[in-house]
Write an enzyme that holds these catalytic residues in place. Structure first.
Site, PDB file in Angstrom:
ATOM      1  CB  SER A  25      -0.962  -0.044   1.191  1.00  0.00           C
ATOM      2  OG  SER A  25      -1.986   0.907   1.064  1.00  0.00           O
TER       3      SER A  25
ATOM      4  CD  GLU B 127      -5.239  -3.745  -4.594  1.00  0.00           C
ATOM      5  OE1 GLU B 127      -4.953  -2.593  -4.201  1.00  0.00           O
ATOM      6  OE2 GLU B 127      -4.415  -4.673  -4.663  1.00  0.00           O
TER       7      GLU B 127
ATOM      8  CG  HIS C 281      -5.330  -2.414  -0.643  1.00  0.00           C
ATOM      9  ND1 HIS C 281      -4.559  -1.821  -1.619  1.00  0.00           N
ATOM     10  CD2 HIS C 281      -4.864  -1.941   0.549  1.00  0.00           C
ATOM     11  CE1 HIS C 281      -3.664  -1.030  -1.048  1.00  0.00           C
ATOM     12  NE2 HIS C 281      -3.832  -1.085   0.259  1.00  0.00           N
TER      13      HIS C 281
END
Length: 298
Positions: free
Chosen positions: A144, A239, A269
């Site tokens: 991320s 995502e 994610h």
């Protein structure tokens, strides 16, 4: 078809979204690290060692090479995550690679805005080099926002004269804080947590009123990626950040960087957080390990 085990990740993000919406109403922006860590099983034959004077953990798989290191940058939208929420995930990866790993905490927004997080990451990399590790024996790994930092930390390190690491493993990387990707619309009903307004809200907390989402040390798509080591990107097909990964891969390729991108259909994610539980996560970890070993010279 996605495995039944991988649905735990979708449920996690759905619960996190509901909690985040409640927190927004109450003015609390922190993510629940403990609930996040529950996704990952505890890998066997791995020891953890705290680092004196630093908020960091050494991850030491048994029989791993001691002169090869994954420098691990955790995700959490710059408002959550920690060495504890991510230690098991990176331990699975380090064990599969056969190297040690270092996972560390960095300052959180909104109390600390950019470039505090990046400065801390560069300082940690410098500290690692000062321990006698060769840069060609270090790979950055991050999920991320940590995936974005796996690239921006290199750009910042290079700008102050530090050598570049051997390569980078960004997965579900967050790089475009303007949230311009078409996947924000295409995957709007598939992504269980993220959406355009949430990402832009996190960006405001992270950047503060004076920061720019086009700063190359924030969004590497505006930086010079020429000369970086090889990059292996993973992303879930469901995502909204899918195009962040696509755009990063395209920018790296245009800069002449050796880049690989794997899209995992129907995955959410950071689905790799289900390591040890979901076959898709274990497959992803093994793919990263097979890529990283030759990059590290193992």
């Amino acid at each position: 078809m996605a495995s039944k085990e991988s649905e735990a990740v979708r449920r996690h993000w759905a619960k996190s979204r509901a909690a985040a919406e409640q927190d927004t109403r109450e003015g609390d922006q922190e993510l629940d690290d403990h609930r996040w860590a529950e996704l990952t099983t505890e890998p066997s034959d791995v020891d953890y060692l705290s680092v004196d004077g630093r908020e960091a953990l050494w991850i030491n798989p048994h029989n791993a090479a001691t002169d090869r290191v994954l420098l691990c940058l955790h995700g959490g939208g710059y408002v959550g995550g920690s060495r504890y929420s991510h230690r098991k995930l990176f331990a699975h990866l380090a064990k599969a690679v056969g190297s040690r790993a270092l996972v560390f905490d960095y300052p959180m927004a909104p109390a600390h805005t950019h470039p505090a997080q990046l400065d801390h990451a560069v300082d940690t990399y410098r500290w690692l080099l000062n321990q006698g590790l060769a840069p060609e024996h270090i790979v950055f790994a991050g999920d991320s926002v940590g995936g974005g930092m796996a690239i921006t930390t290199q750009l910042r390190a290079r700008s102050i004269g530090l050598p570049l690491p051997a390569g980078a493993l960004p997965f579900s990387p967050a790089v475009d804080f303007e949230a311009t990707g078409a996947s924000y619309d295409g995957n709007r009903d598939r992504d269980a947590f993220f959406h355009r307004d949430l990402v832009r809200g996190l960006a405001y907390l992270f950047l503060g009123p004076d920061g720019s989402p086009r700063d190359p040390f924030v969004n590497p798509l505006y930086g010079d990626l020429t000369g970086l080591g090889p990059i292996y990107i993973q992303v879930g097909g469901d995502e909204v950040l899918l195009d962040d990964a696509n755009m990063l891969a395209e920018a790296a390729e245009k800069a002449g960087v050796d880049v690989r991108l794997d899209v995992f259909p129907e995955m959410q994610h950071t689905f790799q957080m289900a390591a040890g539980r979901a076959p898709e996560a274990d497959d992803a970890i093994q793919r990263m390990a097979r890529w990283a070993r030759p990059v590290l010279g193992l």
